[in-house]
Design a protein around this motif. Structure first.
Motif, PDB file in Angstrom:
ATOM      1  N   MET A  45       0.839  -1.175   0.000  1.00 55.14           N
ATOM      2  CA  MET A  45       0.000   0.000   0.000  1.00 55.14           C
ATOM      3  C   MET A  45       0.884   1.238   0.000  1.00 55.14           C
ATOM      4  N   GLY A  46       0.473   2.243  -0.669  1.00 56.88           N
ATOM      5  CA  GLY A  46       1.183   3.508  -0.667  1.00 56.88           C
ATOM      6  C   GLY A  46       0.212   4.642  -0.418  1.00 56.88           C
ATOM      7  N   VAL A  47       0.746   5.746   0.042  1.00 59.02           N
ATOM      8  CA  VAL A  47      -0.072   6.931   0.264  1.00 59.02           C
ATOM      9  C   VAL A  47       0.506   8.048  -0.589  1.00 59.02           C
ATOM     10  N   TYR A  48      -0.363   8.689  -1.356  1.00 64.09           N
ATOM     11  CA  TYR A  48       0.067   9.792  -2.206  1.00 64.09           C
ATOM     12  C   TYR A  48      -1.029  10.845  -2.210  1.00 64.09           C
ATOM     13  N   VAL A  49      -0.632  12.086  -1.988  1.00 59.35           N
ATOM     14  CA  VAL A  49      -1.570  13.192  -2.060  1.00 59.35           C
ATOM     15  C   VAL A  49      -1.086  14.119  -3.174  1.00 59.35           C
ATOM     16  N   SER A  50      -1.959  14.405  -4.106  1.00 62.14           N
ATOM     17  CA  SER A  50      -1.622  15.259  -5.230  1.00 62.14           C
ATOM     18  C   SER A  50      -1.120  16.623  -4.755  1.00 62.14           C
ATOM     19  N   PRO A  51      -0.082  17.149  -5.419  1.00 66.51           N
ATOM     20  CA  PRO A  51       0.462  18.451  -5.017  1.00 66.51           C
ATOM     21  C   PRO A  51      -0.588  19.571  -4.974  1.00 66.51           C
ATOM     22  N   VAL A  52      -1.631  19.459  -5.786  1.00 63.45           N
ATOM     23  CA  VAL A  52      -2.654  20.510  -5.838  1.00 63.45           C
ATOM     24  C   VAL A  52      -3.428  20.626  -4.522  1.00 63.45           C
ATOM     25  N   VAL A  53      -3.547  19.522  -3.794  1.00 66.04           N
ATOM     26  CA  VAL A  53      -4.327  19.549  -2.551  1.00 66.04           C
ATOM     27  C   VAL A  53      -3.475  19.329  -1.298  1.00 66.04           C
ATOM     28  N   ARG A  54      -2.185  19.310  -1.448  1.00 66.60           N
ATOM     29  CA  ARG A  54      -1.315  19.159  -0.275  1.00 66.60           C
ATOM     30  C   ARG A  54      -1.470  20.357   0.644  1.00 66.60           C
ATOM     31  N   GLY A  55      -1.237  20.126   1.918  1.00 66.39           N
ATOM     32  CA  GLY A  55      -1.360  21.203   2.890  1.00 66.39           C
ATOM     33  C   GLY A  55      -2.763  21.320   3.476  1.00 66.39           C
ATOM     34  N   ARG A  56      -3.670  20.477   3.030  1.00 63.44           N
ATOM     35  CA  ARG A  56      -5.051  20.503   3.538  1.00 63.44           C
ATOM     36  C   ARG A  56      -5.300  19.397   4.554  1.00 63.44           C
ATOM     37  N   LYS A  57      -4.247  18.717   4.943  1.00 58.81           N
ATOM     38  CA  LYS A  57      -4.311  17.638   5.951  1.00 58.81           C
ATOM     39  C   LYS A  57      -5.135  16.432   5.489  1.00 58.81           C
ATOM     40  N   ILE A  58      -5.221  16.246   4.181  1.00 61.78           N
ATOM     41  CA  ILE A  58      -5.947  15.099   3.634  1.00 61.78           C
ATOM     42  C   ILE A  58      -5.213  13.799   3.965  1.00 61.78           C
ATOM     43  N   GLY A  59      -3.894  13.805   3.793  1.00 59.28           N
ATOM     44  CA  GLY A  59      -3.103  12.617   4.101  1.00 59.28           C
ATOM     45  C   GLY A  59      -3.222  12.229   5.560  1.00 59.28           C
ATOM     46  N   LYS A  60      -3.177  13.218   6.436  1.00 58.02           N
ATOM     47  CA  LYS A  60      -3.285  12.936   7.874  1.00 58.02           C
ATOM     48  C   LYS A  60      -4.654  12.354   8.203  1.00 58.02           C
ATOM     49  N   ALA A  61      -5.709  12.917   7.634  1.00 55.37           N
ATOM     50  CA  ALA A  61      -7.059  12.407   7.882  1.00 55.37           C
ATOM     51  C   ALA A  61      -7.210  10.973   7.382  1.00 55.37           C
ATOM     52  N   LEU A  62      -6.673  10.703   6.206  1.00 57.49           N
ATOM     53  CA  LEU A  62      -6.732   9.367   5.632  1.00 57.49           C
ATOM     54  C   LEU A  62      -5.994   8.355   6.512  1.00 57.49           C
ATOM     55  N   LEU A  63      -4.777   8.702   6.915  1.00 57.59           N
ATOM     56  CA  LEU A  63      -3.996   7.795   7.759  1.00 57.59           C
ATOM     57  C   LEU A  63      -4.609   7.631   9.143  1.00 57.59           C
ATOM     58  N   PHE A  64      -5.158   8.693   9.703  1.00 58.48           N
ATOM     59  CA  PHE A  64      -5.803   8.608  11.003  1.00 58.48           C
ATOM     60  C   PHE A  64      -6.956   7.616  10.961  1.00 58.48           C
ATOM     61  N   GLU A  65      -7.779   7.703   9.919  1.00 55.15           N
ATOM     62  CA  GLU A  65      -8.908   6.777   9.777  1.00 55.15           C
ATOM     63  C   GLU A  65      -8.416   5.339   9.593  1.00 55.15           C
ATOM     64  N   PHE A  66      -7.387   5.183   8.784  1.00 54.94           N
ATOM     65  CA  PHE A  66      -6.799   3.853   8.584  1.00 54.94           C
ATOM     66  C   PHE A  66      -6.331   3.272   9.919  1.00 54.94           C
ATOM     67  N   LEU A  67      -5.634   4.071  10.720  1.00 57.29           N
ATOM     68  CA  LEU A  67      -5.116   3.590  12.002  1.00 57.29           C
ATOM     69  C   LEU A  67      -6.238   3.295  12.988  1.00 57.29           C
ATOM     70  N   GLU A  68      -7.293   4.086  12.971  1.00 55.97           N
ATOM     71  CA  GLU A  68      -8.440   3.816  13.842  1.00 55.97           C
ATOM     72  C   GLU A  68      -9.036   2.446  13.518  1.00 55.97           C
ATOM     73  N   ARG A  69      -9.178   2.167  12.250  1.00 61.48           N
ATOM     74  CA  ARG A  69      -9.733   0.866  11.844  1.00 61.48           C
ATOM     75  C   ARG A  69      -8.761  -0.271  12.148  1.00 61.48           C
ATOM     76  N   ALA A  70      -7.477  -0.017  11.967  1.00 61.43           N
ATOM     77  CA  ALA A  70      -6.460  -1.036  12.253  1.00 61.43           C
ATOM     78  C   ALA A  70      -6.470  -1.404  13.729  1.00 61.43           C
ATOM     79  N   ARG A  71      -6.685  -0.425  14.597  1.00 57.28           N
ATOM     80  CA  ARG A  71      -6.710  -0.683  16.041  1.00 57.28           C
ATOM     81  C   ARG A  71      -7.888  -1.568  16.452  1.00 57.28           C
ATOM     82  N   GLU A  72      -8.909  -1.629  15.631  1.00 55.71           N
ATOM     83  CA  GLU A  72     -10.072  -2.476  15.915  1.00 55.71           C
ATOM     84  C   GLU A  72      -9.790  -3.948  15.637  1.00 55.71           C
ATOM     85  N   LEU A  73      -8.738  -4.236  14.901  1.00 51.98           N
ATOM     86  CA  LEU A  73      -8.384  -5.623  14.586  1.00 51.98           C
ATOM     87  C   LEU A  73      -7.612  -6.203  15.756  1.00 51.98           C
TER      88      LEU A  73
END
Length: 85
Positions: free
Chosen positions: A1-29
């Protein structure tokens, strides 16, 4: 798996939100104890993001990637999800 955020939308904390949600779900396993990843040493923003989410560096892989004639090193990182008893 890789994480990539397009340069046009960087700085909007999209990557952090995506990873946070991923980690929340991972902790449920129940049986998932850790997540490992690698990030190139030139990706300082990504490294800082992973570190802010609790990942710790445990090693460095020299010349992990080659792009044309340029070699890139990678930080090896881990996040322990559950305390070992």
């Amino acid at each position: 798996m890789g994480v990539y955020v397009s340069p046009v939308v960087r700085g909007r904390k999209i990557g952090k939100a995506l990873l946070f949600e991923f980690l929340e779900r991972a902790r449920e396993l129940k049986d998932l104890e850790q997540i490992q990843l690698s990030v190139t040493t030139v990706s300082s923003a990504a490294y800082a993001l992973y570190h802010s989410l609790g990942f710790q560096e445990y090693g460095l892989e020299r010349r992990a990637l080659r792009n044309n004639n340029t070699y890139l090193d990678e930080h090896l990182m881990v996040l322990f999800l559950q305390t070992i008893r």
